[in-house]
Write a protein that holds these residues in place. Structure first.
Motif, short mmCIF file in Angstrom:
data_model
loop_
_atom_site.label_atom_id
_atom_site.label_comp_id
_atom_site.label_asym_id
_atom_site.label_seq_id
_atom_site.Cartn_x
_atom_site.Cartn_y
_atom_site.Cartn_z
N THR A 218 0.75 -1.17 0.07
CA THR A 218 0.11 0.13 -0.08
C THR A 218 0.96 1.11 0.04
N LEU A 219 2.18 1.27 0.48
CA LEU A 219 2.90 2.47 0.54
C LEU A 219 3.89 2.54 -0.73
N TRP A 220 3.56 1.55 -1.43
CA TRP A 220 4.73 1.57 -2.62
C TRP A 220 4.61 2.86 -3.54
N PRO A 221 3.20 3.14 -3.96
CA PRO A 221 3.11 4.31 -4.91
C PRO A 221 3.52 5.57 -4.04
N ILE A 222 3.44 5.68 -2.82
CA ILE A 222 3.56 6.73 -2.20
C ILE A 222 5.32 7.05 -2.11
N PHE A 223 6.10 5.98 -1.78
CA PHE A 223 7.37 6.01 -2.24
C PHE A 223 8.00 6.28 -3.33
N LYS A 224 7.19 5.90 -4.35
CA LYS A 224 7.50 6.06 -5.70
C LYS A 224 7.44 7.45 -6.11
N ILE A 225 6.21 8.17 -5.68
CA ILE A 225 5.99 9.59 -6.08
C ILE A 225 6.88 10.58 -5.35
N ALA A 226 7.09 10.19 -3.88
CA ALA A 226 8.10 11.03 -3.13
C ALA A 226 9.56 10.89 -3.85
N HIS A 227 9.86 9.74 -4.44
CA HIS A 227 11.44 9.79 -4.89
C HIS A 227 11.11 10.40 -6.22
N GLN A 228 10.01 10.54 -7.29
CA GLN A 228 9.97 11.24 -8.32
C GLN A 228 9.98 12.74 -7.99
N LYS A 229 9.60 13.32 -6.96
CA LYS A 229 9.40 14.66 -6.52
C LYS A 229 10.90 15.25 -6.27
N SER A 230 11.63 14.29 -5.37
CA SER A 230 12.98 14.50 -4.95
C SER A 230 14.02 14.58 -6.06
N ARG A 231 13.57 13.53 -7.19
CA ARG A 231 14.65 13.30 -8.38
C ARG A 231 14.60 14.62 -9.28
N TYR A 232 13.34 15.07 -9.32
CA TYR A 232 13.04 16.20 -10.16
C TYR A 232 13.82 17.31 -9.70
N VAL A 233 13.70 18.01 -8.43
CA VAL A 233 14.04 18.88 -7.84
C VAL A 233 15.78 18.81 -8.25
N PHE A 234 16.36 17.54 -7.63
CA PHE A 234 17.72 17.34 -7.65
C PHE A 234 18.19 17.38 -9.08
N ASP A 235 17.65 16.80 -10.03
CA ASP A 235 18.05 16.87 -11.39
C ASP A 235 17.85 18.50 -12.02
#
Length: 145
Positions: free
Chosen positions: A45-62
């Motif tokens: 149940t938490l996998w999509p939440i982790f994936k989106i949090a990773h996407q947001k962080s990766r977007y700002v990092f890049d």
């Protein structure tokens, strides 16, 4: 007379360029949080939440470290306001952690035998070729893959 505090946040220059993407990711996050989890394992149940949090962080990092399209002020603003995970980005800067999916995968206390997660093992060293991390659903985030 005391100052009246307001909740108005001063957005730094360049915010209007990244705002639509961050708002879209926040909407996806809201959907993932409200998604029904019938028939799923507790950890799934938490996998999509982790994936989106990773996407947001990766977007700002890049945007800041790779493409250099945003200012340091805007980068710090995103970290301070919680649009990106400061600790995860700090790990991405270190050698060997460039593709880390989440911080739980590298904490030994969360795993059997006090090691790191199975997704941190390079693909050529795995016994099983297809794996899923129990914490975030990652298929492999070792830097050597």
């Amino acid at each position: 007379m005391p100052k009246v505090k307001t909740n108005r946040v001063q957005f730094p220059e360049g915010w209007e360029l990244i705002e639509p993407t961050l708002r879209e990711l926040q909407a996806k996050m809201r959907e993932a949080e409200n998604d029904p989890h019938d028939g799923k394992r507790k950890c799934e149940t938490l996998w999509p939440i982790f994936k989106i949090a990773h996407q947001k962080s990766r977007y700002v990092f890049d945007l800041y470290h790779r493409r250099k399209e945003i200012s340091k002020e805007l980068y710090e603003f995103c970290l301070d306001q919680g649009y990106a995970d400061r600790n995860l980005i700090a790990k991405w800067k270190k050698p060997g952690y460039e593709r880390l999916c989440c911080l739980r995968c590298m904490q030994p206390r969360d795993h059997n035998f006090q090691t790191t997660c199975v997704c941190r093992v390079p693909k050529h060293l795995r016994e099983e070729k297809v794996i899923e991390c129990v914490h975030c659903g990652c298929g492999g985030c070792a830097s050597g893959d």
